[in-house]
Design an enzyme around this catalytic site. Structure first.
Site, short mmCIF file in Angstrom:
data_model
loop_
_atom_site.label_atom_id
_atom_site.label_comp_id
_atom_site.label_asym_id
_atom_site.label_seq_id
_atom_site.Cartn_x
_atom_site.Cartn_y
_atom_site.Cartn_z
N GLY A 163 0.84 -1.21 0.00
CA GLY A 163 0.00 0.00 0.00
C GLY A 163 0.86 1.25 0.00
CG ASN A 164 -0.11 4.69 -1.55
OD1 ASN A 164 -0.83 5.50 -1.02
ND2 ASN A 164 -0.44 4.05 -2.68
CE1 TYR A 165 3.48 5.02 5.81
CE2 TYR A 165 5.14 5.80 4.25
CZ TYR A 165 4.79 5.04 5.35
OH TYR A 165 5.74 4.30 5.99
#
Ligand code: CTP
Length: 401
Positions: free
Chosen positions: A208-210
């Protein structure tokens, strides 16, 4: 014109309260129905009789009428109003609004109002510049309240500087512009991709990512407030807008986001690609939890489909496509390359080198670049104001103004 608009004016204890009389007259003349709430101190600066005569309604100050016990319902007032305009707003009232103090009718109405709120500050220059006041103004703006900045000139203290409440004509014009902007995108459909994507490795793990989805949510809120229908395609995040004329499509992976965006795009007039889409996804997602075995684990990744580029290919002549570029180096060059290669009309560039910009922050600092090469840099601002700037630029482009 303001025909049929219900406006509450909140008057606080400032010498600029005398200007509220002219402001009310102007709003009534332009067709608005005006009700007025005064703080107890405001009555020392201008009489309720003057104000009641101008707005043609009794003035509300207390929670109830001491003569007959009638309750002045702040909830009903908040529901009646299309706009709550606090003019003049003292430093004290803004501080209370920012922190949720509810010790008079003006403030309880603020807390229960569902309508948009505009605030016209008035105070001495040093009070206006004080970090506490500036922070309160910022908090109110962050919450979506519209601040009509104080003007510069002679002040009641005899000093000269920024702090005077804007002139009634300027405020009345801002009110008219505000109502006009609420209809700017009526009948238009806006597709927004937002948030991160999660690419499954196995049933319990993902890449995923932030991305918080705050930027996409703010853009959706501005379009909704300006009358558009919004199709909000979002990856897993808590930041989902609320509103009428809103379709929320929840997706997890880049592939799901791609499928949703492609299927809704033909009905969209404007598409904003605010999502942080994973560029790679595991080639194989295991059906069962991967066990900790051996000394290393190699994941083979394959590229995802580029949603923005796909929509860029399918785009009709009247559709507007806007992408984002989050860069760490050669920012302008990289953004221009993305704009061209994805067939975008605009790209919104933000640099990770700017403090307070990018993932997770409530603020952002962007430059909006048009395909003609024209670019407009903006200051570091709360994300809801960045969203308003982006929507303004799109509106100016579409209306040719
Ligand atoms: N984008 C997209 N689909 C993807 C990747 C990106 O729609 N699979 C969109 C983003 O929503 C954004 C724009 O493309 O509007 C640019 O995203 P960014 O991640 O900055 O660019 P990439 O093309 O992925 O390039 P790189 O990561 O190499 O900088």
């Amino acid at each position: 014109m303001l025909k049929g608009k219900h406006i509450i004016i909140g008057i606080t204890g400032s010498i600029a309260a005398y200007k509220a009389a002219t402001l009310i007259r102007l709003l009534v003349k332009r067709g608005a129905e005006v009700k007025v709430i005064m703080t107890p101190l405001a009555k020392e600066f201008i009489t309720p009789l003057t104000i009641a005569t101008l707005c043609k309604n009794p003035i509300l100050v207390d929670f109830y009428n001491p003569e007959n016990g009638d309750w002045n319902s702040h909830v009903d007032l908040g529901l009646w109003a299309d706009l709550y305009l606090i003019a003049p707003a003292t430093a004290n009232t803004m501080a209370k609004m920012a922190t949720g103090v509810a010790d008079n009718l003006l403030l309880t109405t603020y807390l229960s109002a569902k309508c948009p709120v505009m605030v016209a500050p008035a105070m001495d220059l040093d009070m206006y510049q004080h970090p506490a006041t500036q922070q309160n103004i910022c908090t109110l703006q962050n919450r979506g309240n519209v601040i009509i900045e104080a003007a510069t000139g002679e002040l009641a203290s005899g000093l000269s500087g920024k702090g005077r409440m804007e002139e009634p004509e300027v405020i009345a014009d801002a009110v008219e512009r505000f109502f006009a902007s609420q209809r700017r995108f009526e009948g238009k459909t806006v597709l927004i991709t937002s948030g991160p994507t999660y690419e499954p490795i196995d049933p319990v793990r993902f890449i995923g990512n932030y991305s918080s989805g705050k930027m996409g949510k703010s853009i959706a809120e501005v379009f909704l407030a300006q009358g558009a229908n919004v199709i909000f395609i979002t990856g897993p995040t808590a930041n989902i807008p609320l509103g009428d004329n809103l379709d929320v499509v929840k997706v997890k992976t880049a592939a799901e986001m791609h499928a949703a965006a492609v299927s809704y795009f033909p009905s969209a007039d404007i598409a904003i690609m605010a999502a942080a889409v994973a560029d790679f996804t595991p080639e194989i997602s295991s059906d069962t939890k991967i066990k900790r075995e051996g000394d290393s684990l190699t994941l083979v990744l394959k590229p995802t489909k580029d949603i923005a580029a796909e929509l860029g290919k399918q785009k009709g002549p009247s559709q507007v496509l806007v992408g984002f570029a989050l860069e760490t180096n050669n920012e302008a060059q990289n953004a221009a390359k993305k704009l061209a290669s994805k067939g975008l009309d605009f790209i919104v560039l933000n640099s990770l080198n700017d403090t307070g910009a990018g993932f997770g922050f409530d603020t952002n600092k962007v430059t909006i670049i048009h395909k003609s090469g024209e670019s407009v840099p903006f200051d570091l601002k709360p994300k809801n104001q960045v969203a308003a700037d982006i929507v303004d630029v799109i509106h100016r482009y579409q209306s040719g103004s």
